[in-house]
Design an enzyme around this catalytic site. Structure first.
Site, PDB file in Angstrom:
ATOM      1  N   TYR A  36      22.508  -6.972 -16.828  1.00 45.60           N
ATOM      2  CA  TYR A  36      23.345  -7.093 -15.633  1.00 45.60           C
ATOM      3  C   TYR A  36      23.255  -8.507 -15.069  1.00 45.60           C
ATOM      4  CZ  TYR A  36      25.090  -6.332 -10.898  1.00 45.60           C
ATOM      5  OH  TYR A  36      25.794  -6.433  -9.717  1.00 45.60           O
ATOM      6  N   GLU A  58      28.927  -1.107  -4.024  1.00 48.06           N
ATOM      7  CA  GLU A  58      28.086  -1.780  -3.031  1.00 48.06           C
ATOM      8  C   GLU A  58      27.932  -0.899  -1.800  1.00 48.06           C
ATOM      9  OE1 GLU A  58      26.298  -4.290  -3.486  1.00 48.06           O
ATOM     10  OE2 GLU A  58      27.172  -5.328  -5.210  1.00 48.06           O
ATOM     11  N   TRP A  66      19.654  -1.202  -5.869  1.00 46.58           N
ATOM     12  CA  TRP A  66      20.792  -1.380  -6.771  1.00 46.58           C
ATOM     13  C   TRP A  66      20.543  -0.737  -8.128  1.00 46.58           C
ATOM     14  CZ3 TRP A  66      25.668  -1.844  -6.830  1.00 46.58           C
ATOM     15  CH2 TRP A  66      26.340  -2.264  -7.967  1.00 46.58           C
TER      16      TRP A  66
END
Length: 202
Positions: A36, A58, A66
């Site tokens: 990522y 988000e 996350w």
């Protein structure tokens, strides 16, 4: 850095990973983070559907790590019709109940409702309008110094505050200044890779 990513290395400085490449320290805290970090975070993202996906994820991340969202991203994409705005805007009450029962996503009622409501709002916009609005808030890279450590990376900026206000004014939900800045980082409006990081573009 993505919210909830553990800080490793001395004072949040860039560190060498097992492959010898120097990266932002959060990238080495979980296996999923490496790809990522290297291939997505901070890279420019364009397209209304792609930006709607990032904005939605988000929002779901708010209050969570996350990595929790990243690991569930395939489930989110399956549940929300690939985050195609036109498709999600047509979701029914039955779809909402399905989402609330879907263990493959974060079953937060307020966040699900916001994601559905945002799609209905965005479905009324002209093609490219979301892309243009978001990218109009990208700061001039020449005016930004490359961060040396994670302590140099802000959580909120004047640009993210302005973007948040602009999105809210147009009827979007779960788009506070912190979420807006996380979106800006993830979608390449800013490059917050550390100065010594192999993935830094500018």
């Amino acid at each position: 850095m993505p919210a909830g990513a553990p800080v490793t290395g001395p004072a949040g400085a860039a560190v060498a990973g097992p492959d010898g490449a120097v990266r932002c320290p959060w990238a080495l805290s979980a296996a999923e983070y490496v790809a990522y970090h290297d291939e997505e975070w901070g890279r420019p993202v364009h397209g209304d559907d792609a930006l709607y996906e990032r904005l939605s994820l988000e929002a779901f991340q708010s209050g969570l790590s996350w990595i929790t969202i990243l690991r569930r991203r395939p489930g989110f994409r399956a549940a929300f019709a690939g985050f195609e705005i036109a498709a999600v805007a047509e979701f029914t009450d039955a779809d909402r109940e399905r989402l609330l029962a879907d263990a493959g996503i974060i079953r937060n009622r307020a966040k699900i409702d916001a994601t559905l409501a945002n799609a209905r709002v965005l479905a009324e916009w002209t093609p490219g309008e979301l892309d243009a609005l978001i990218w109009s808030h990208a700061p001039d890279p020449a005016g930004r110094t490359a961060p040396r450590t994670l302590a140099d990376v802000p959580a909120v900026t004047p640009e993210s505050t302005a973007l948040s206000k602009a999105l809210k004014k147009r009827g979007l939900r779960f788009v506070g200044p912190t979420t807006a800045y996380a979106l800006m980082q993830a979608c390449g409006l800013v490059d917050d890779h550390l100065a010594d990081c192999v993935a830094r573009r500018t």
